[in-house]
Design a protein around this motif. Structure first.
Motif, mmCIF file in Angstrom:
data_model
loop_
_atom_site.group_PDB
_atom_site.id
_atom_site.type_symbol
_atom_site.label_atom_id
_atom_site.label_comp_id
_atom_site.label_asym_id
_atom_site.label_seq_id
_atom_site.Cartn_x
_atom_site.Cartn_y
_atom_site.Cartn_z
ATOM 1 N N ASP A 1 0.830 -1.217 0.000
ATOM 2 C CA ASP A 1 0.000 0.000 0.000
ATOM 3 C C ASP A 1 0.860 1.262 0.000
ATOM 4 O O ASP A 1 0.558 2.233 -0.695
ATOM 5 N N VAL A 2 1.919 1.245 0.809
ATOM 6 C CA VAL A 2 2.780 2.436 0.890
ATOM 7 C C VAL A 2 3.491 2.652 -0.448
ATOM 8 O O VAL A 2 3.611 3.777 -0.938
ATOM 9 N N MET A 3 3.924 1.551 -1.072
ATOM 10 C CA MET A 3 4.597 1.712 -2.367
ATOM 11 C C MET A 3 3.614 2.206 -3.436
ATOM 12 O O MET A 3 3.943 3.071 -4.247
ATOM 13 N N LEU A 4 2.390 1.668 -3.390
ATOM 14 C CA LEU A 4 1.358 2.132 -4.341
ATOM 15 C C LEU A 4 1.148 3.639 -4.216
ATOM 16 O O LEU A 4 1.061 4.356 -5.216
ATOM 17 N N ASN A 5 1.102 4.113 -2.971
ATOM 18 C CA ASN A 5 0.904 5.543 -2.740
ATOM 19 C C ASN A 5 2.114 6.368 -3.160
ATOM 20 O O ASN A 5 2.004 7.573 -3.364
ATOM 21 N N GLY B 1 2.761 4.498 -7.595
ATOM 22 C CA GLY B 1 1.649 4.128 -8.472
ATOM 23 C C GLY B 1 1.587 2.638 -8.761
ATOM 24 O O GLY B 1 2.506 1.874 -8.452
ATOM 25 N N HIS B 2 0.478 2.235 -9.390
ATOM 26 C CA HIS B 2 0.168 0.805 -9.519
ATOM 27 C C HIS B 2 1.117 0.053 -10.453
ATOM 28 O O HIS B 2 1.646 -0.997 -10.115
ATOM 29 N N ARG B 3 1.336 0.612 -11.646
ATOM 30 C CA ARG B 3 2.130 -0.129 -12.635
ATOM 31 C C ARG B 3 3.560 -0.371 -12.152
ATOM 32 O O ARG B 3 4.089 -1.484 -12.233
ATOM 33 N N SER C 1 13.727 8.453 -11.028
ATOM 34 C CA SER C 1 12.925 8.488 -12.266
ATOM 35 C C SER C 1 11.528 7.897 -12.069
ATOM 36 O O SER C 1 10.605 8.257 -12.795
ATOM 37 N N ILE C 2 11.357 7.003 -11.109
ATOM 38 C CA ILE C 2 10.003 6.457 -10.871
ATOM 39 C C ILE C 2 9.322 7.115 -9.659
ATOM 40 O O ILE C 2 8.226 6.708 -9.269
ATOM 41 N N GLY C 3 9.993 8.097 -9.057
ATOM 42 C CA GLY C 3 9.373 8.813 -7.924
ATOM 43 C C GLY C 3 9.520 8.120 -6.582
ATOM 44 O O GLY C 3 8.845 8.479 -5.619
ATOM 45 N N LEU C 4 10.410 7.125 -6.532
ATOM 46 C CA LEU C 4 10.611 6.420 -5.255
ATOM 47 C C LEU C 4 11.386 7.299 -4.270
ATOM 48 O O LEU C 4 11.233 7.172 -3.051
ATOM 49 N N VAL C 5 12.257 8.158 -4.786
ATOM 50 C CA VAL C 5 12.901 9.186 -3.939
ATOM 51 C C VAL C 5 12.626 10.545 -4.581
ATOM 52 O O VAL C 5 12.295 10.632 -5.772
ATOM 53 N N ASP C 6 12.787 11.592 -3.782
ATOM 54 C CA ASP C 6 12.442 12.934 -4.260
ATOM 55 C C ASP C 6 13.629 13.705 -4.806
ATOM 56 O O ASP C 6 13.471 14.598 -5.636
ATOM 57 N N LYS C 7 14.824 13.382 -4.327
ATOM 58 C CA LYS C 7 16.001 14.111 -4.767
ATOM 59 C C LYS C 7 17.214 13.198 -4.654
ATOM 60 O O LYS C 7 17.298 12.381 -3.721
ATOM 61 N N THR D 1 4.636 -0.307 -9.098
ATOM 62 C CA THR D 1 4.632 -1.178 -7.910
ATOM 63 C C THR D 1 4.511 -2.648 -8.326
ATOM 64 O O THR D 1 5.204 -3.522 -7.796
ATOM 65 N N GLU D 2 3.626 -2.885 -9.295
ATOM 66 C CA GLU D 2 3.429 -4.269 -9.720
ATOM 67 C C GLU D 2 4.729 -4.869 -10.259
ATOM 68 O O GLU D 2 5.113 -5.982 -9.900
ATOM 69 N N LYS D 3 5.416 -4.088 -11.093
ATOM 70 C CA LYS D 3 6.700 -4.560 -11.634
ATOM 71 C C LYS D 3 7.720 -4.717 -10.509
ATOM 72 O O LYS D 3 8.415 -5.727 -10.416
ATOM 73 N N ALA D 4 7.819 -3.670 -9.689
ATOM 74 C CA ALA D 4 8.844 -3.642 -8.634
ATOM 75 C C ALA D 4 8.697 -4.830 -7.696
ATOM 76 O O ALA D 4 9.681 -5.484 -7.328
ATOM 77 N N LEU D 5 7.451 -5.134 -7.320
ATOM 78 C CA LEU D 5 7.244 -6.198 -6.324
ATOM 79 C C LEU D 5 7.441 -7.583 -6.920
ATOM 80 O O LEU D 5 8.039 -8.459 -6.282
ATOM 81 N N GLN D 6 6.943 -7.789 -8.136
ATOM 82 C CA GLN D 6 7.121 -9.125 -8.714
ATOM 83 C C GLN D 6 8.598 -9.435 -8.930
ATOM 84 O O GLN D 6 9.064 -10.546 -8.699
ATOM 85 N N LEU D 7 9.335 -8.414 -9.401
ATOM 86 C CA LEU D 7 10.757 -8.633 -9.700
ATOM 87 C C LEU D 7 11.637 -8.532 -8.461
ATOM 88 O O LEU D 7 12.825 -8.846 -8.516
ATOM 89 N N GLY D 8 11.088 -8.046 -7.361
ATOM 90 C CA GLY D 8 11.923 -7.784 -6.178
ATOM 91 C C GLY D 8 13.000 -6.770 -6.539
ATOM 92 O O GLY D 8 14.164 -6.889 -6.135
#
Ligand SMILES: CC/C=C\CCC/C=C/C(=O)SCCNC(=O)CCNC(=O)[C@H](O)C(C)(C)COP(=O)(O)OP(=O)(O)OC[C@H]1O[C@@H](n2cnc3c(N)ncnc32)[C@H](O)[C@@H]1OP(=O)(O)O
Length: 208
Positions: free
Chosen positions: A97-101, A104-106, A125-131, A108-115
């Motif tokens: 849920d936190v990663m989805l927020n 986003g969904h797409r 580039s995917i917004g996981l960090v801000d700077k 997160t789906e890739k990130a989690l399945q692939l670990g």
């Protein structure tokens, strides 16, 4: 509140894998309850929370960072992500849920399945960090950003943060015991223990 690490090169290595390996169901439940409570306090904090990611940040480390309001990561060789599937385990629904927020969904789906573990630039580039900044500039950048956030009237910011995060917090609050029991049952499966044993061996082998 700024989350940072005293260990050079490691923001957080995630949960203690040894706590999940060859443990008892009772100990697993107690371990999981402690994690749930720590996370509910962090994600639900009224404080401004920032992560100064000056090193690797896999799995639970990534959860800690994502649970903050703002993330600054050091450029270079460090990696961040929810890599649970690589250990043969599954990111719990509240990690998801936190990663989805966050991304986003797409993604997160890739990130989690692939670990997937991302470099700082990929994470940006995917917004996981801000700077992303050089290592020496991580803390000064966090401090500068904190000053911006402190300009906002606190009551308005807190109400906004609380309403944005409420649904995710309530989802775990409403099923804490079920979640802890599921963790203990899942982690003690023979197949999961076998995967964890192999992962621990691979960490030790890498060192030798
Ligand atoms: C239904 C739900 C079910 C399950 C949900 C469970 C959710 C799990 C969440 C997690 O957080 S699992 C943990 C995931 N963490 C990792 O995969 C990280 C593993 N570690 C590494 O990749 C590396 O250690 C590193 C963090 C990149 C740092 O590398 P470095 O080369 O600097 O150090 P080194 O590998 O030599 O490690 C030093 C020392 O620490 C031990 N170690 C590392 N990470 C962990 C850990 N998470 N738990 C326990 N121990 C860890 C490593 O084995 C070394 O130990 P040693 O000195 O005794 O050999």
């Amino acid at each position: 509140m700024v989350l940072a690490s005293a260990a050079p090169g490691i923001f957080s290595a995630g949960l203690d894998i040894l706590e999940m390996y060859q443990s008892t169901p009772e100990r697993c439940v107690a371990f999981w309850r402690a994690l749930q409570d720590a996370w509910l306090n962090l994600y639900g904090s009224r404080l401004i929370t920032m992560a100064a990611i000056e090193g690797h940040s896999p799995a639970g480390g990534c959860l800690l960072a994502m649970s903050c309001d703002y993330r600054v990561m050091a450029e270079g060789k460090f990696q961040i992500g929810l890599n649970e599937t690589k250990l043969g385990i599954v990111a719990p629904f509240w990690f998801t849920d936190v990663m989805l927020n966050t991304i986003g969904h797409r993604e997160t789906e890739k990130a989690l399945q692939l670990g997937a573990l991302y470099s700082a630039q990929q994470a940006l580039s995917i917004g996981l960090v801000d700077k992303v900044v050089p290592l020496a500039e991580v803390m000064p950048t966090v401090e500068g950003e904190l000053k911006n956030w402190l300009q906002i009237p606190a009551a308005a910011r807190v109400i906004t943060k609380t309403s944005m995060r409420k649904a995710v917090l309530d989802r775990l609050r409403s099923q804490k015991e079920k979640d802890a029991q599921f963790f203990a049952d899942f982690i003690n499966r023979d197949s999961v223990q076998k995967s964890l044993g192999m992962y621990i061996a691979s960490l030790q082998k890498k060192k030798n």
